[in-house]
Design an enzyme around this catalytic site. Structure first.
Site, PDB file in Angstrom:
ATOM      1  N   TYR A  91       0.844  -1.200   0.000  1.00 27.99           N
ATOM      2  CA  TYR A  91       0.000   0.000   0.000  1.00 27.99           C
ATOM      3  C   TYR A  91       0.873   1.241   0.000  1.00 27.99           C
ATOM      4  O   TYR A  91       1.940   1.266   0.633  1.00 27.99           O
ATOM      5  CB  TYR A  91      -0.866   0.061   1.261  1.00 27.99           C
ATOM      6  CG  TYR A  91      -2.068  -0.844   1.251  1.00 27.99           C
ATOM      7  CD1 TYR A  91      -3.235  -0.473   0.590  1.00 27.99           C
ATOM      8  CD2 TYR A  91      -2.043  -2.059   1.913  1.00 27.99           C
ATOM      9  CE1 TYR A  91      -4.354  -1.290   0.600  1.00 27.99           C
ATOM     10  CE2 TYR A  91      -3.156  -2.892   1.923  1.00 27.99           C
ATOM     11  CZ  TYR A  91      -4.296  -2.504   1.265  1.00 27.99           C
ATOM     12  OH  TYR A  91      -5.402  -3.321   1.269  1.00 27.99           O
ATOM     13  N   TYR A 130      -0.553  -9.826   0.661  1.00 34.45           N
ATOM     14  CA  TYR A 130       0.448  -9.190   1.522  1.00 34.45           C
ATOM     15  C   TYR A 130       0.422  -9.810   2.917  1.00 34.45           C
ATOM     16  O   TYR A 130      -0.605 -10.317   3.364  1.00 34.45           O
ATOM     17  CB  TYR A 130       0.260  -7.667   1.577  1.00 34.45           C
ATOM     18  CG  TYR A 130      -1.059  -7.155   2.107  1.00 34.45           C
ATOM     19  CD1 TYR A 130      -1.316  -7.085   3.472  1.00 34.45           C
ATOM     20  CD2 TYR A 130      -2.041  -6.702   1.225  1.00 34.45           C
ATOM     21  CE1 TYR A 130      -2.516  -6.581   3.954  1.00 34.45           C
ATOM     22  CE2 TYR A 130      -3.247  -6.195   1.690  1.00 34.45           C
ATOM     23  CZ  TYR A 130      -3.483  -6.144   3.059  1.00 34.45           C
ATOM     24  OH  TYR A 130      -4.677  -5.651   3.525  1.00 34.45           O
ATOM     25  N   ARG A 140      -2.873 -11.920   3.809  1.00 36.38           N
ATOM     26  CA  ARG A 140      -4.218 -11.603   3.351  1.00 36.38           C
ATOM     27  C   ARG A 140      -4.448 -12.158   1.954  1.00 36.38           C
ATOM     28  O   ARG A 140      -3.597 -12.006   1.069  1.00 36.38           O
ATOM     29  CB  ARG A 140      -4.438 -10.075   3.287  1.00 36.38           C
ATOM     30  CG  ARG A 140      -4.496  -9.297   4.574  1.00 36.38           C
ATOM     31  CD  ARG A 140      -5.634  -9.689   5.507  1.00 36.38           C
ATOM     32  NE  ARG A 140      -6.880 -10.093   4.881  1.00 36.38           N
ATOM     33  CZ  ARG A 140      -7.817  -9.264   4.423  1.00 36.38           C
ATOM     34  NH1 ARG A 140      -7.669  -7.968   4.540  1.00 36.38           N
ATOM     35  NH2 ARG A 140      -8.916  -9.725   3.882  1.00 36.38           N
ATOM     36  N   HIS A 143      -7.337  -8.715  -2.304  1.00 34.99           N
ATOM     37  CA  HIS A 143      -8.661  -8.096  -2.137  1.00 34.99           C
ATOM     38  C   HIS A 143      -8.618  -6.636  -2.539  1.00 34.99           C
ATOM     39  O   HIS A 143      -7.562  -5.999  -2.552  1.00 34.99           O
ATOM     40  CB  HIS A 143      -9.118  -8.210  -0.675  1.00 34.99           C
ATOM     41  CG  HIS A 143      -8.169  -7.547   0.274  1.00 34.99           C
ATOM     42  ND1 HIS A 143      -7.051  -8.173   0.748  1.00 34.99           N
ATOM     43  CD2 HIS A 143      -8.143  -6.296   0.806  1.00 34.99           C
ATOM     44  CE1 HIS A 143      -6.374  -7.358   1.533  1.00 34.99           C
ATOM     45  NE2 HIS A 143      -7.014  -6.206   1.589  1.00 34.99           N
ATOM     46  N   HIS A 145     -10.662  -3.122  -1.357  1.00 35.61           N
ATOM     47  CA  HIS A 145     -11.601  -2.522  -0.407  1.00 35.61           C
ATOM     48  C   HIS A 145     -12.596  -1.650  -1.178  1.00 35.61           C
ATOM     49  O   HIS A 145     -12.196  -0.924  -2.105  1.00 35.61           O
ATOM     50  CB  HIS A 145     -10.866  -1.648   0.601  1.00 35.61           C
ATOM     51  CG  HIS A 145      -9.871  -2.400   1.440  1.00 35.61           C
ATOM     52  ND1 HIS A 145     -10.195  -2.930   2.669  1.00 35.61           N
ATOM     53  CD2 HIS A 145      -8.577  -2.723   1.225  1.00 35.61           C
ATOM     54  CE1 HIS A 145      -9.126  -3.533   3.181  1.00 35.61           C
ATOM     55  NE2 HIS A 145      -8.123  -3.418   2.324  1.00 35.61           N
TER      56      HIS A 145
HETATM   57 FE   LIG Z   1      -6.268  -4.468   2.516  1.00 34.02          FE
END
Ligand SMILES: [Fe+2]
Length: 220
Positions: A91, A130, A140, A143, A145
């Site tokens: 991110y 990640y 995770r 995905h 969001h």
């Molecule tokens: Fe996320």
């Protein structure tokens, strides 16, 4: 409220509500904001691959679908926002310490309004998996969001969209905090050859149902 406590998802142990719901008076800003629908959403805000000088690295994808009421009626004029990591699983956020590269051509945020048929469409790159420190060797599932606004802040819904066949589903406590397998399925997009653009990008379809038995699970 105990359904929000899912001990395998560690941070819910501290933040899941322990008491009964209480009704708070609504402030006028919650009823009238955010007033984003007067041309403030630009036509290219839905294209996460064209926000910089060059194209981001990764697998370009189209994510599209409809926002629907429980009886199938489309929800027009709803603001849909997305945020995600880049193709390497990183991110653009100070708190992200994953040692994967940032992409100078990818910010990871986009938005659009649903049209008269409740449709939305984004162009982006497929997000990577990640790591997170929830448990030993925790990753995770990939995905995106999503946030939906009705006419006001008080009507905001937030959820996550997953990709079909992800090998990480079984060990992702956020995904599994939705207890019913059939409800988890409602968070998984489907590959869509009909909207896949030849020589250019795969498409994934993800309908969001606001309520009822087929309602897309949302974060409270
Ligand atoms: Fe996320």
């Amino acid at each position: 409220m105990m359904e929000l406590l899912y001990p395998d998802y560690k941070s819910t142990r501290l933040r899941a509500p322990r008491g009964e719901r209480i009704q708070l008076p609504r402030a006028s800003t919650e009823r009238t904001g955010p007033a984003l629908w007067d041309g403030r959403v630009a036509p290219l805000d839905n294209d996460l691959t064209r926000q910089h000088d060059g194209e981001p690295l990764g697998e370009r994808i189209i994510v599209h679908g409809r926002v629907l009421e429980d009886d199938g009626r489309p929800v027009a004029g709803t603001l849909v926002e997305v945020w995600q990591c880049n193709a390497a699983g990183r991110y653009r956020h100070d708190g992200d310490r994953h040692p994967a590269p940032l992409d100078p051509n990818f910010t990871g945020g986009g938005r659009c309004m649903t049209d008269d048929e409740g449709r939305y469409r984004f162009i982006t790159v497929k997000p990577g998996a990640y790591p997170w420190r929830n448990h030993e060797n925790a990753w995770r599932a990939a995905h995106i969001h999503l946030s939906l606004f009705g006419p006001a802040f008080a009507t905001r819904l937030v959820t996550q969209m997953y990709f079909p066949g992800d090998p990480l589903f079984y060990q992702d406590p956020i995904f599994n905090s939705v207890r019913e397998p059939k409800h988890r399925e409602l968070m998984i997009s489907s590959f869509d050859l009909s909207q896949t653009v030849p020589e250019w990008a795969l498409a994934y379809e993800f309908d969001i149902v606001l309520r009822g038995r087929e309602a897309t699970p949302t974060e409270t």
